[in-house]
Design a protein around this motif. Sequence first.
Motif, short mmCIF file in Angstrom:
data_model
loop_
_atom_site.label_atom_id
_atom_site.label_comp_id
_atom_site.label_asym_id
_atom_site.label_seq_id
_atom_site.Cartn_x
_atom_site.Cartn_y
_atom_site.Cartn_z
N GLU A 16 -1.06 15.20 -5.89
CA GLU A 16 -0.31 15.87 -6.26
C GLU A 16 1.09 15.54 -6.83
N ALA A 17 1.45 14.84 -6.59
CA ALA A 17 2.70 14.02 -7.70
C ALA A 17 2.36 13.34 -8.86
N GLY A 18 1.17 12.63 -8.33
CA GLY A 18 0.77 12.04 -10.03
C GLY A 18 0.76 12.94 -11.06
N ARG A 19 0.14 13.70 -10.46
CA ARG A 19 -0.17 15.18 -11.59
C ARG A 19 1.28 15.76 -12.07
N LEU A 20 1.81 15.73 -11.08
CA LEU A 20 3.64 16.32 -12.32
C LEU A 20 4.17 15.12 -12.64
N LEU A 21 4.04 13.99 -12.48
CA LEU A 21 4.59 12.37 -12.76
C LEU A 21 4.03 12.20 -13.77
N ARG A 22 2.60 12.44 -14.07
CA ARG A 22 1.29 11.32 -14.93
C ARG A 22 1.66 10.15 -15.01
N ILE A 23 1.40 9.74 -13.00
CA ILE A 23 1.40 7.82 -12.86
C ILE A 23 -0.09 8.32 -11.39
N SER A 24 -0.25 7.81 -11.84
CA SER A 24 -1.53 7.31 -11.06
C SER A 24 -2.08 8.09 -9.55
N PRO A 25 -2.70 8.48 -8.80
CA PRO A 25 -2.14 8.17 -7.92
C PRO A 25 -2.94 6.74 -6.43
N GLY A 26 -2.73 6.29 -7.47
CA GLY A 26 -3.40 5.02 -7.08
C GLY A 26 -2.06 3.88 -6.82
N LYS A 27 -1.47 3.89 -7.74
CA LYS A 27 -0.21 3.10 -8.79
C LYS A 27 1.15 3.52 -7.35
N LEU A 28 0.90 5.00 -6.77
CA LEU A 28 2.04 5.57 -5.94
C LEU A 28 1.44 5.10 -5.08
N SER A 29 0.99 5.09 -4.52
CA SER A 29 0.61 4.64 -3.37
C SER A 29 0.85 3.35 -3.14
N TRP A 31 3.42 2.09 -4.92
CA TRP A 31 4.35 1.61 -4.87
C TRP A 31 4.74 2.06 -3.02
N LEU A 32 4.31 2.83 -2.26
CA LEU A 32 4.74 2.91 -1.17
C LEU A 32 4.20 2.69 -0.03
N ARG A 33 3.27 2.59 -0.21
CA ARG A 33 2.86 1.40 1.47
C ARG A 33 2.37 -0.14 0.64
N GLY A 34 2.50 -0.45 -0.47
CA GLY A 34 2.58 -1.99 -0.61
C GLY A 34 1.28 -2.29 -0.75
N HIS A 35 1.17 -3.58 -1.71
CA HIS A 35 -0.23 -3.36 -1.37
C HIS A 35 -0.51 -5.76 -1.95
N ARG A 36 -2.04 -5.87 -1.56
CA ARG A 36 -1.70 -7.11 -1.93
C ARG A 36 -2.68 -8.09 -2.53
N ILE A 37 -2.13 -9.12 -3.65
CA ILE A 37 -3.23 -9.39 -4.47
C ILE A 37 -2.86 -11.37 -4.28
N GLY A 38 -4.30 -11.67 -3.77
CA GLY A 38 -4.77 -12.84 -2.96
C GLY A 38 -4.23 -13.68 -2.14
N ASN A 39 -3.42 -14.21 -1.62
CA ASN A 39 -2.56 -14.04 -0.45
C ASN A 39 -1.51 -13.42 -0.97
N LEU A 52 3.64 11.70 8.78
CA LEU A 52 3.01 12.01 9.53
C LEU A 52 2.54 11.98 10.93
N GLY A 53 2.72 10.40 11.07
CA GLY A 53 2.21 10.01 12.23
C GLY A 53 0.44 8.88 12.50
N ASP A 54 0.04 9.35 11.30
CA ASP A 54 -0.93 8.73 10.47
C ASP A 54 -1.04 7.72 9.42
N GLU A 55 -1.79 6.92 8.77
CA GLU A 55 -2.27 6.14 7.65
C GLU A 55 -1.75 6.61 6.75
N ARG A 56 -1.87 7.88 6.37
CA ARG A 56 -1.68 8.70 5.11
C ARG A 56 -0.43 8.66 4.37
N ILE A 57 -0.32 8.46 2.90
CA ILE A 57 0.78 8.85 2.39
C ILE A 57 1.18 10.22 1.72
#
Length: 233
Positions: A16-29, A31-39, A52-57
């Motif tokens: 929903e945010a990506g639709r409004l912002l024109r930013i891919s949902p994966g990129k938003l996730s 940014w807010l979850r962090g990510h790993r590249i290699g090590n 909300l107490g679970d893994e969802r963003i």
Amino acid sequence: METENLIGVGLYTPAEAGRLLRISPGKLSRWLRGHRIGNKFYPPLWTPEISLGDERIFLGFRDLMEARVAGAFIAAGVSAIKVRAAIDTAKEVIGETRPLSTNRFRTDGREIFLHIIQKDEDGEQREHLLNLFRRQFVFNGILDPILKTVDFGSDGNPLIWWPGGRRLNVIVDPARSFGQPIDAASSVPTAVLAAAAEQEGGIRGAAKAYDVSEASVRHAVEFETMMEQRLAA
């Protein structure tokens, strides 16, 4: 955060945010979850205001506004690492957990400054500009469109966003409809009015069914069409 505490905060999935912002949902996730590249692990740019107490963003309205500015910086060529450093610096200086969503930023076209008002030893207020990016990027035309489509409170924090520009009279207000896009005059969600225009035989039928102006329905249809075109692009 309990669901009843979401009133005035807004609630958006990355899609929903990506639709409004024109930013891919994966990129938003990322940014807010962090990510790993290699090590190497890249931490989140900031912590979302909703959990909300679970893994969802989920994003709140302030997260939406923060992501909007971060996305503009990154699209202009600023690395996510530099954006994170700027956020951390601004957090420390002005004490805001989502500083990019405030109206404290200024630009001269090449540099980004944080506007600071401090009291000196005599108790008088003095204004300062803190340089965040050190002449490394060209920012002309980036901040002005962002600031012009947001209404800010006296504390500099965002209150209402006009995602299609002020002409369409469509707003995103976290205090109404959980922050979904609505017609500013009637508070009816734009998705509802646009769907009614199809189901009720056109603009006039939808306006009569929801007791809104025909202009409100036309603007809602235009806005929803624009959002669909963004998804298809």
